[in-house]
Write a protein that holds these residues in place. Structure first.
Motif, PDB file in Angstrom:
ATOM      1  N   SER A  87      11.837 -77.155 -24.209  1.00 38.99           N
ATOM      2  CA  SER A  87      12.312 -75.788 -23.982  1.00 38.99           C
ATOM      3  C   SER A  87      11.381 -75.136 -22.970  1.00 38.99           C
ATOM      4  N   GLU A 108      19.222 -69.510 -21.686  1.00 39.25           N
ATOM      5  CA  GLU A 108      18.962 -68.201 -22.270  1.00 39.25           C
ATOM      6  C   GLU A 108      17.474 -67.945 -22.462  1.00 39.25           C
ATOM      7  N   ASP A 109      16.691 -69.018 -22.598  1.00 32.80           N
ATOM      8  CA  ASP A 109      15.262 -68.851 -22.835  1.00 32.80           C
ATOM      9  C   ASP A 109      14.444 -68.901 -21.551  1.00 32.80           C
ATOM     10  N   ARG A 135      32.917 -69.628 -18.851  1.00 31.09           N
ATOM     11  CA  ARG A 135      31.517 -69.514 -19.248  1.00 31.09           C
ATOM     12  C   ARG A 135      30.690 -68.834 -18.158  1.00 31.09           C
ATOM     13  N   ASN A 152      26.446 -72.772 -27.912  1.00 26.00           N
ATOM     14  CA  ASN A 152      25.714 -72.709 -26.647  1.00 26.00           C
ATOM     15  C   ASN A 152      25.039 -74.049 -26.408  1.00 26.00           C
ATOM     16  N   CYS A 170      23.739 -75.326 -23.795  1.00 25.54           N
ATOM     17  CA  CYS A 170      22.513 -75.339 -22.991  1.00 25.54           C
ATOM     18  C   CYS A 170      21.281 -75.014 -23.816  1.00 25.54           C
ATOM     19  N   ALA A 171      21.465 -74.445 -25.001  1.00 22.76           N
ATOM     20  CA  ALA A 171      20.320 -74.134 -25.852  1.00 22.76           C
ATOM     21  C   ALA A 171      19.939 -75.326 -26.724  1.00 22.76           C
ATOM     22  N   ARG A 217      23.459 -66.559 -16.588  1.00 19.01           N
ATOM     23  CA  ARG A 217      22.630 -65.383 -16.338  1.00 19.01           C
ATOM     24  C   ARG A 217      22.490 -65.205 -14.833  1.00 19.01           C
ATOM     25  N   THR A 235      21.062 -68.912 -13.838  1.00 19.00           N
ATOM     26  CA  THR A 235      20.562 -69.952 -14.730  1.00 19.00           C
ATOM     27  C   THR A 235      21.444 -70.005 -15.967  1.00 19.00           C
ATOM     28  N   ARG A 290      18.500 -75.527 -16.400  1.00 17.71           N
ATOM     29  CA  ARG A 290      17.424 -74.731 -16.990  1.00 17.71           C
ATOM     30  C   ARG A 290      16.787 -73.760 -16.001  1.00 17.71           C
ATOM     31  N   SER A 323      12.349 -64.385 -16.749  1.00 22.20           N
ATOM     32  CA  SER A 323      13.099 -63.559 -15.808  1.00 22.20           C
ATOM     33  C   SER A 323      12.941 -64.128 -14.405  1.00 22.20           C
TER      34      SER A 323
END
Length: 445
Positions: free
Chosen positions: A433, A166-167, A149, A5, A7-8, A152, A163, A50, A170
């Protein structure tokens, strides 16, 4: 094969010197933020990969298999309605060699096939097959690991956002109290909203932030830049914003809305009197849903940006996304949003009015485009890119004795929303992050 991942993984450390070129507590920044290529690359990574980004309105993809192509930053994506009527957002790039799998802007499909090597994907993004599939099977190939891919996805009253982080919080947390103001546009009628007339695409040689900032709270320019156009559309003199008895700027985490409550101020300049009549007749129904205060905001002089690059002009009902195409160019996606239950003739009036005012040949957009281009181009100079730019209008005007949601400031002629916008921009560039992004709500004057 284990998928990584990307993007993480923050691979780029924060840029040095951001505090020197962006100081919102002092209301100052430098033109370098509009021109520098290194800053732009960090924006793609730490903002556009992000944040929650607007990708479509649900009315654009009503049926299973319907899709629209758009971008998230410079990443091309497909927004696809699934068989169960849920929505997925898929990277429009084959995981074999990266070729686009769909070249159309919109349509209905049973799947997507890459032109290069014949990799075929379902509308859910899963790899279904490929040319010469036996060759892959001999190599122990696992199709389940080669899907398009996914981002979210979430939606708010017809607006679809996505987006890659993952972090990320909402969508509800991301919009926060600004959803209360979005409802003025999205929820003033029981039928909800829809886009009409298709998408207008155009390019402007400016930095994306200048356009987004203009809509987050720069009503100050309208009385000067657009004076002649407004007089032409209204057939006479224009009320100065400073003469409005009540007006505000409101922001939250970089989102910003500036507004008054004159009901039809923005709508009036469309040159379509039937729109004003509709708003006056519709207001009692809107008041039942939204209350008296917001019912007078329907077509009022106002503008709104959802950070980072999604903007509205209520009343004129133009919706736009400032798609970045390098530090000094944007591709502008424009739609017209209307109440689904509005009479067709009123929808047509809004569409015509938007084309007359805010389109590539519109009387207002031509004014803005020229200004934004020169705000960008002057910043390429070695001296001018470090010139101190003033963003201090309305310091210390925050209102604490109000029930309005968000951070509320007195008067539309203010740069409170611009300061909050650039502070959020800076905070995201400096954070490794989402957990490191500071909460500054209520802490900026």
């Amino acid at each position: 094969m284990k998928k990584i991942n990307l993007c993480a993984i923050e691979t780029t450390p924060p840029l040095a010197g951001l505090d020197r070129i962006c100081d919102m507590e002092a209301g100052r920044m430098a033109g370098k933020v509009f021109w520098d290529g290194e800053i732009y690359e960090q924006e793609l990574e730490k903002i556009f990969a992000r944040c929650w980004l607007f990708v479509a309105h649900e009315s654009q993809i009503p049926n299973a298999g319907d899709y629209v192509a758009t971008t998230m930053g410079e990443d091309e994506v497909l927004v696809v309605r699934q068989k169960d009527l849920s929505i997925k957002v898929l990277i429009n790039a084959c995981p074999h060699r990266g070729n686009k799998v769909c070249f159309a802007e919109a349509g209905n499909a049973r799947g997507f096939i890459c032109n290069y090597h014949g990799w075929a994907f379902g509308t859910d993004g899963a790899l279904r097959g490929m040319h010469e599939s036996g060759v892959y099977e001999q190599s122990g190939f696992d199709k389940s690991q080669q899907s398009l891919r996914e981002a979210r996805v979430d939606s708010y009253k017809g607006l679809v956002f996505a987006t890659f982080a993952e972090d990320a919080p909402s969508l509800a947390e991301y919009l926060g109290p600004m959803a209360w103001y979005l409802d003025v546009i999205l929820d003033n009628d029981e039928g909800g909203t829809e886009f009409v007339g298709g998408c207008i695409r155009s390019t402007i040689e400016c930095n994306w932030k200048i356009a987004a900032e203009n809509f987050v709270g720069d009503i100050l320019h309208a009385g000067w830049t657009h004076d002649s156009a407004a007089q032409a559309m209204l057939g006479g003199s224009v009320t100065k914003v400073s003469e409005f008895p009540e007006s505000w700027q409101v922001n939250w985490n970089g989102h910003g809305y500036e507004f008054t409550r004159d009901l039809v101020g923005n709508a009036a300049v469309l040159g379509e009197s039937g729109v004003n009549k509709y708003l006056h007749l519709h207001r009692p129904k809107a008041e039942e849903r939204l209350g008296e205060f917001r019912s007078k905001m329907l077509g009022a002089v106002s503008s709104f940006t959802v950070f980072p690059n999604f903007s509205f002009l209520p009343g004129q009902n133009t919706v736009r996304v400032w798609q970045p195409r390098g530090p000094n160019k944007i591709e502008l996606y424009t739609w017209v949003i209307v109440n689904k239950n509005a009479p067709q003739e009123v929808k047509d009036m809004w569409r015509r009015g938007a084309m007359m005012t805010f389109s590539p040949t519109g009387v207002f957009e031509m004014d803005d485009g020229e200004n934004w281009e020169y705000c960008t181009k002057t910043s390429r100079g070695k001296v001018t890119r470090y010139q101190d730019l003033y963003v201090g209008l309305g310091m210390n005007t925050r209102l604490t004795d109000t029930d309005l949601p968000g951070n509320v400031f007195k008067g539309q002629l203010n740069e409170a929303n611009a300061r909050a916008y650039y502070q959020r921009w800076k905070d995201l560039l400096q954070a490794g992050s989402w957990a490191e992004v500071p909460d500054r709500n209520g802490k900026l004057s």
